[in-house]
Design an enzyme around this catalytic site. Structure first.
Site, PDB file in Angstrom:
ATOM      1  N   TYR A 193      71.233 -36.546  81.274  1.00  0.00           N
ATOM      2  CA  TYR A 193      71.538 -35.168  81.696  1.00  0.00           C
ATOM      3  C   TYR A 193      71.347 -34.955  83.201  1.00  0.00           C
ATOM      4  O   TYR A 193      71.262 -33.807  83.635  1.00  0.00           O
ATOM      5  CB  TYR A 193      70.618 -34.172  80.966  1.00  0.00           C
ATOM      6  CG  TYR A 193      70.538 -34.324  79.471  1.00  0.00           C
ATOM      7  CD1 TYR A 193      71.639 -34.069  78.656  1.00  0.00           C
ATOM      8  CD2 TYR A 193      69.344 -34.691  78.862  1.00  0.00           C
ATOM      9  CE1 TYR A 193      71.544 -34.182  77.277  1.00  0.00           C
ATOM     10  CE2 TYR A 193      69.239 -34.804  77.483  1.00  0.00           C
ATOM     11  CZ  TYR A 193      70.350 -34.553  76.700  1.00  0.00           C
ATOM     12  OH  TYR A 193      70.234 -34.655  75.340  1.00  0.00           O
ATOM     13  N   GLY A 252      67.106 -22.033  73.249  1.00  0.00           N
ATOM     14  CA  GLY A 252      67.830 -22.295  74.485  1.00  0.00           C
ATOM     15  C   GLY A 252      67.208 -21.819  75.777  1.00  0.00           C
ATOM     16  O   GLY A 252      67.701 -22.152  76.855  1.00  0.00           O
ATOM     17  N   CYS A 272      67.516 -53.462  82.087  1.00  0.00           N
ATOM     18  CA  CYS A 272      68.571 -54.183  82.795  1.00  0.00           C
ATOM     19  C   CYS A 272      69.854 -53.386  82.893  1.00  0.00           C
ATOM     20  O   CYS A 272      70.897 -53.800  82.362  1.00  0.00           O
ATOM     21  CB  CYS A 272      68.818 -55.504  82.099  1.00  0.00           C
ATOM     22  SG  CYS A 272      67.306 -56.451  82.007  1.00  0.00           S
ATOM     23  N   GLU A 273      69.789 -52.225  83.508  1.00  0.00           N
ATOM     24  CA  GLU A 273      71.007 -51.528  83.907  1.00  0.00           C
ATOM     25  C   GLU A 273      70.668 -50.500  84.968  1.00  0.00           C
ATOM     26  O   GLU A 273      69.553 -49.988  85.012  1.00  0.00           O
ATOM     27  CB  GLU A 273      71.732 -50.908  82.709  1.00  0.00           C
ATOM     28  CG  GLU A 273      70.977 -49.905  81.904  1.00  0.00           C
ATOM     29  CD  GLU A 273      71.898 -49.276  80.863  1.00  0.00           C
ATOM     30  OE1 GLU A 273      72.635 -48.360  81.238  1.00  0.00           O
ATOM     31  OE2 GLU A 273      71.886 -49.711  79.697  1.00  0.00           O
ATOM     32  N   GLU A 313      64.848 -19.708  67.649  1.00  0.00           N
ATOM     33  CA  GLU A 313      64.650 -21.152  67.435  1.00  0.00           C
ATOM     34  C   GLU A 313      64.349 -21.866  68.745  1.00  0.00           C
ATOM     35  O   GLU A 313      65.100 -22.742  69.170  1.00  0.00           O
ATOM     36  CB  GLU A 313      65.927 -21.766  66.846  1.00  0.00           C
ATOM     37  CG  GLU A 313      66.411 -21.152  65.558  1.00  0.00           C
ATOM     38  CD  GLU A 313      67.825 -21.627  65.184  1.00  0.00           C
ATOM     39  OE1 GLU A 313      68.559 -22.128  66.056  1.00  0.00           O
ATOM     40  OE2 GLU A 313      68.182 -21.483  64.010  1.00  0.00           O
ATOM     41  N   PRO A 314      63.284 -21.511  69.425  1.00  0.00           N
ATOM     42  CA  PRO A 314      62.995 -22.205  70.683  1.00  0.00           C
ATOM     43  C   PRO A 314      62.453 -23.606  70.437  1.00  0.00           C
ATOM     44  O   PRO A 314      61.670 -23.830  69.514  1.00  0.00           O
ATOM     45  CB  PRO A 314      61.931 -21.319  71.339  1.00  0.00           C
ATOM     46  CG  PRO A 314      61.256 -20.639  70.202  1.00  0.00           C
ATOM     47  CD  PRO A 314      62.267 -20.495  69.100  1.00  0.00           C
ATOM     48  N   GLY A 315      62.892 -24.545  71.249  1.00  0.00           N
ATOM     49  CA  GLY A 315      62.365 -25.913  71.184  1.00  0.00           C
ATOM     50  C   GLY A 315      61.790 -26.300  72.535  1.00  0.00           C
ATOM     51  O   GLY A 315      60.594 -26.450  72.718  1.00  0.00           O
ATOM     52  N   ARG A 316      62.696 -26.383  73.522  1.00  0.00           N
ATOM     53  CA  ARG A 316      62.311 -26.860  74.838  1.00  0.00           C
ATOM     54  C   ARG A 316      61.182 -26.034  75.460  1.00  0.00           C
ATOM     55  O   ARG A 316      60.252 -26.586  76.039  1.00  0.00           O
ATOM     56  CB  ARG A 316      63.531 -26.799  75.767  1.00  0.00           C
ATOM     57  CG  ARG A 316      63.324 -27.452  77.122  1.00  0.00           C
ATOM     58  CD  ARG A 316      64.526 -27.201  78.023  1.00  0.00           C
ATOM     59  NE  ARG A 316      65.777 -27.598  77.431  1.00  0.00           N
ATOM     60  CZ  ARG A 316      66.315 -28.818  77.532  1.00  0.00           C
ATOM     61  NH1 ARG A 316      65.709 -29.747  78.237  1.00  0.00           N
ATOM     62  NH2 ARG A 316      67.472 -29.089  76.955  1.00  0.00           N
TER      63      ARG A 316
HETATM   64  C1  LIG Z   1      68.678 -27.659  69.941  1.00  0.00           C
HETATM   65  C2  LIG Z   1      68.732 -26.398  69.183  1.00  0.00           C
HETATM   66  C3  LIG Z   1      67.765 -25.415  69.398  1.00  0.00           C
HETATM   67  C4  LIG Z   1      66.683 -25.534  70.419  1.00  0.00           C
HETATM   68  O1  LIG Z   1      67.147 -25.460  71.735  1.00  0.00           O
HETATM   69  P1  LIG Z   1      66.102 -25.434  72.934  1.00  0.00           P
HETATM   70  O2  LIG Z   1      66.943 -25.431  74.133  1.00  0.00           O
HETATM   71  O3  LIG Z   1      65.284 -26.666  72.811  1.00  0.00           O
HETATM   72  O4  LIG Z   1      65.288 -24.199  72.787  1.00  0.00           O
HETATM   73  C5  LIG Z   1      67.815 -24.282  68.600  1.00  0.00           C
HETATM   74  N1  LIG Z   1      68.776 -24.111  67.657  1.00  0.00           N
HETATM   75  C6  LIG Z   1      69.715 -25.045  67.440  1.00  0.00           C
HETATM   76  C7  LIG Z   1      70.730 -24.815  66.402  1.00  0.00           C
HETATM   77  C8  LIG Z   1      69.730 -26.213  68.196  1.00  0.00           C
HETATM   78  O5  LIG Z   1      70.683 -27.117  67.991  1.00  0.00           O
END
Ligand SMILES: *Cc1c(COP(=O)(O)O)cnc(C)c1O
Length: 421
Positions: A318, A239, A346-347, A275-278
């Site tokens: 978003y 997050g 087309c929107e 659990e970083p993604g972004r």
């Molecule tokens: C989406 C998600 C993440 C990653 O969130 P980011 O904002 O991308 O870091 C981690 N854990 C869970 C359970 C998620 O659903």
């Protein structure tokens, strides 16, 4: 920090001029920097140094096989939210004991796949899910390691669609009920309780919500231990946000985040997962697109690109901001212009930016959307029968197509006709 810089007047991905990729692949396309992906993973890894930990990349942010393998080879675990992601992680060589399975709606089929293939833990989100998992595990003669995702009722102060830690959100179990739910878990024959999970949302730009949530998790750890549960692992979710607009205040760094984790839960002696993604993928990717037309409207100019909302949905979904920059560096003092930046779909929702002041560009010029690596390609579609946007990975002076643009024949051949037509 990323590895997309102007050099000799041209925007590069690491040591590759983006113009070369545009010529070879055609626009639009996504391009990712290996160096940036690895740098961001290592920042998190370093931020937790000295604590027993695993950084599990939330692969839903960007799940191309090449990216998963790159991060996996660097030691990352994976946070998966579907059987498809689980299969991708395994196909990229990630061992089961480095994969955590999140998500509110895991099916028994998904549980079976993960239990037989190997799994580090399930992050369970409800009692019905826990019972289903126990049944599946027993039927396989196994016990499923779990954490239970708690909902701490904390306001993540982010966009409503990506806030997940308030009581009205569908995620986790209310933290006030946690002791009862853990007691229930302990009675199930196919379940082994190992820890607690929390994830309060995405694109958080301040640490306070994390502090509030992790403080509650620390208190809960002690309460559950007193109840006799062996809480030895804390999954603290992802997050952490990224800067999308140049000039905006920068979100906290992974090192600050690591320090907060140490302060809030370090004394508990638990293994830490995040659990970083972004933050790993976001600034590691660009969407590159060519200007088709500049159209004069009644009171505004439209910059019409060959990329559209089907390729990058974040602005429509978003209200997200992405900086848009030309591949050719504007000369100092060069003309600027104000555009509504749109795609061909087309929107009217197919609008990337309204009233955007940026370098003046014209038909045939190529531009890049910055910070498009996370929740970009993975959320793309073939709406308007526009081919899925290809992806390219750069490493120093090399680049490779890691997902090719399908041909129209390939797209059409995926459909099949019923016998009666
Ligand atoms: C989406 C998600 C993440 C990653 O969130 P980011 O904002 O991308 O870091 C981690 N854990 C869970 C359970 C998620 O659903």
């Amino acid at each position: 920090m990323d590895h997309f810089l102007y050099r000799d007047g041209e925007l590069h991905a690491e040591d590759v001029p983006l113009r070369d990729i545009a010529q070879a692949v055609g626009t639009p396309f996504y391009v990712y920097s290996s160096a940036t992906l690895l740098r961001h993973f290592r920042l998190f890894d370093a931020a937790l140094e000295g604590m027993d930990h695993l950084v599990c990349y939330a692969m839903k942010a960007l799940s191309n096989q090449a990216v998963i393998q790159l991060l996996g080879d660097a030691g990352a675990g994976m946070d998966v939210v579907s059987e498809g992601e689980y299969c991708r992680a395994r196909a990229a060589g990630i061992p089961g004991d480095r994969i955590v399975f999140s998500g509110v709606g895991k099916t028994k089929g998904e549980m079976r796949t993960a239990l037989t293939g190997g799994i580090r833990q399930f992050n369970v989100e409800s009692e019905p899910e826990m019972e289903a998992l126990s049944e599946v595990a027993v039927s396989l003669g196994l016990r499923a390691p779990i954490t239970i995702r708690v909902n701490p009722d904390v306001d993540a102060r982010t966009h409503a669609k990506i806030a997940t830690g308030k009581s009205e959100n569908k995620f986790g179990i209310p933290i006030d009920r946690a002791r009862d739910v853990y007691a229930h878990a302990a009675r199930l024959p196919g379940i082994e309780v190992i820890g607690i999970d929390v994830h309060i949302g995405s694109q958080l730009t301040e640490l306070e919500p994390f502090r509030a949530a992790y403080g509650k998790v620390a208190d809960l750890t002690e309460a559950l231990r007193a109840d006799g549960h062996d809480i030895r692992r804390l999954d603290l979710g992802g997050g952490l946000g990224i800067p999308y607009a140049t000039g905006n205040a920068n979100p906290p760094l992974p090192s600050d985040y690591g320090a907060l984790i140490r302060e809030s839960v370090g004394h508990l002696g638990c293994e830490i997962e995040i659990e970083p993604g972004r933050l790993i993928a976001g600034n590691a990717g660009l969407l590159v697109s060519e200007v088709i037309y500049v159209k004069q409207g009644a009171d505004r100019q439209f910059l019409i690109l060959d990329a559209a909302m089907n390729d990058l949905i974040r602005p429509a979904m978003y209200d997200a901001h992405h900086d848009i920059v030309p591949l050719v560096e504007p000369a100092p003092g060069a003309e600027r212009a104000t555009y509504d930046v749109v795609g061909p779909v087309c929107e009217s929702g197919d609008t990337f930016a309204r009233g955007r002041e940026m370098a003046q560009v014209g038909p045939g010029d190529v531009v890049a959307f910055r910070s498009a690596g996370a929740y970009g390609a993975v959320m793309s579609s073939e709406y308007n029968s526009r081919p899925m946007v290809p992806e390219v990975l750069v490493q120093r002076d090399q680049f490779a197509v890691i997902r090719a643009r399908p041909t129209f024949d390939e797209m059409i051949a995926r459909d099949t006709l019923p016998a009666w037509l």
